[in-house]
Write a protein that holds these residues in place. Structure first.
Motif, PDB file in Angstrom:
ATOM      1  N   MET A 278       0.814  -1.195   0.000  1.00 58.42           N
ATOM      2  CA  MET A 278       0.000   0.000   0.000  1.00 58.42           C
ATOM      3  C   MET A 278       0.862   1.266   0.000  1.00 58.42           C
ATOM      4  N   VAL A 279       1.907   1.272   0.798  1.00 61.21           N
ATOM      5  CA  VAL A 279       2.772   2.447   0.854  1.00 61.21           C
ATOM      6  C   VAL A 279       3.482   2.648  -0.480  1.00 61.21           C
ATOM      7  N   THR A 280       3.915   1.551  -1.083  1.00 54.71           N
ATOM      8  CA  THR A 280       4.598   1.652  -2.371  1.00 54.71           C
ATOM      9  C   THR A 280       3.661   2.180  -3.451  1.00 54.71           C
ATOM     10  N   ALA A 281       2.424   1.696  -3.470  1.00 56.59           N
ATOM     11  CA  ALA A 281       1.456   2.169  -4.467  1.00 56.59           C
ATOM     12  C   ALA A 281       1.191   3.654  -4.283  1.00 56.59           C
ATOM     13  N   PHE A 282       1.014   4.097  -3.047  1.00 57.13           N
ATOM     14  CA  PHE A 282       0.790   5.514  -2.767  1.00 57.13           C
ATOM     15  C   PHE A 282       1.991   6.330  -3.221  1.00 57.13           C
ATOM     16  N   SER A 283       3.186   5.891  -2.869  1.00 58.93           N
ATOM     17  CA  SER A 283       4.405   6.633  -3.204  1.00 58.93           C
ATOM     18  C   SER A 283       4.617   6.730  -4.704  1.00 58.93           C
ATOM     19  N   LEU A 284       4.412   5.622  -5.406  1.00 58.03           N
ATOM     20  CA  LEU A 284       4.570   5.648  -6.864  1.00 58.03           C
ATOM     21  C   LEU A 284       3.526   6.546  -7.526  1.00 58.03           C
ATOM     22  N   ALA A 285       2.290   6.451  -7.076  1.00 60.84           N
ATOM     23  CA  ALA A 285       1.239   7.305  -7.645  1.00 60.84           C
ATOM     24  C   ALA A 285       1.527   8.773  -7.366  1.00 60.84           C
ATOM     25  N   TYR A 286       2.033   9.066  -6.189  1.00 61.37           N
ATOM     26  CA  TYR A 286       2.376  10.446  -5.837  1.00 61.37           C
ATOM     27  C   TYR A 286       3.534  10.945  -6.694  1.00 61.37           C
ATOM     28  N   ALA A 287       4.572  10.118  -6.823  1.00 61.46           N
ATOM     29  CA  ALA A 287       5.754  10.523  -7.585  1.00 61.46           C
ATOM     30  C   ALA A 287       5.453  10.695  -9.070  1.00 61.46           C
ATOM     31  N   ILE A 288       4.667   9.797  -9.625  1.00 57.16           N
ATOM     32  CA  ILE A 288       4.331   9.880 -11.047  1.00 57.16           C
ATOM     33  C   ILE A 288       3.242  10.925 -11.283  1.00 57.16           C
ATOM     34  N   GLY A 289       2.312  11.019 -10.356  1.00 61.24           N
ATOM     35  CA  GLY A 289       1.197  11.938 -10.522  1.00 61.24           C
ATOM     36  C   GLY A 289       1.521  13.394 -10.251  1.00 61.24           C
ATOM     37  N   ALA A 290       2.572  13.669  -9.484  1.00 65.08           N
ATOM     38  CA  ALA A 290       2.890  15.052  -9.131  1.00 65.08           C
ATOM     39  C   ALA A 290       3.160  15.928 -10.352  1.00 65.08           C
ATOM     40  N   PRO A 291       4.040  15.531 -11.267  1.00 66.39           N
ATOM     41  CA  PRO A 291       4.241  16.398 -12.429  1.00 66.39           C
ATOM     42  C   PRO A 291       3.023  16.458 -13.347  1.00 66.39           C
ATOM     43  N   VAL A 292       2.315  15.354 -13.455  1.00 62.66           N
ATOM     44  CA  VAL A 292       1.117  15.323 -14.293  1.00 62.66           C
ATOM     45  C   VAL A 292       0.047  16.239 -13.710  1.00 62.66           C
ATOM     46  N   MET A 293      -0.181  16.133 -12.408  1.00 62.43           N
ATOM     47  CA  MET A 293      -1.187  16.979 -11.759  1.00 62.43           C
ATOM     48  C   MET A 293      -0.779  18.454 -11.803  1.00 62.43           C
ATOM     49  N   ALA A 294       0.510  18.735 -11.714  1.00 62.00           N
ATOM     50  CA  ALA A 294       0.970  20.124 -11.787  1.00 62.00           C
ATOM     51  C   ALA A 294       0.626  20.738 -13.140  1.00 62.00           C
ATOM     52  N   VAL A 295       0.807  19.980 -14.201  1.00 64.48           N
ATOM     53  CA  VAL A 295       0.491  20.482 -15.545  1.00 64.48           C
ATOM     54  C   VAL A 295      -1.025  20.611 -15.718  1.00 64.48           C
TER      55      VAL A 295
END
Length: 97
Positions: A1-18
């Motif tokens: 669960m922690v890994t899924a959250f971390s990966l989604a956060y890391a990958i989603g951060a630049p996408v969500m910023a744009v």
């Protein structure tokens, strides 16, 4: 669960910023908080692992604007990238500590 959250956060951060660059910060924060509340509700009611994983992914994507919006709007004279890095380092140290 922690890994899924971390990966989604890391990958989603630049996408969500744009994707959210043109939105008003207050409205973005309200929508992100609503998404975070919905994610917590879905996680609490998840019948199995797949539902819980989906809820955790929603939580990660909702956390990105919440970590970014207040700090950037509060400190106008500092660069946004420095503030985002500080916010994320604090979030990382909190979650691992």
């Amino acid at each position: 669960m922690v890994t899924a959250f971390s990966l989604a956060y890391a990958i989603g951060a630049p996408v969500m910023a744009v994707l959210t660059a043109g939105l008003e910060r207050h409205r973005l924060l309200v929508v992100a908080m609503g998404g975070f509340a919905l994610g917590n509700l879905l996680a609490a009611l998840a019948p199995g692992y797949a539902g819980l994983l989906a809820a955790r992914l929603l939580l990660a994507l909702s956390a990105v604007p919440m970590a970014r919006a207040p700090r950037v709007s509060q400190m106008r004279e500092a660069s946004e990238s420095v503030l985002v890095a500080c916010a994320r380092s604090g979030l990382s140290s909190w979650s691992t500590g």
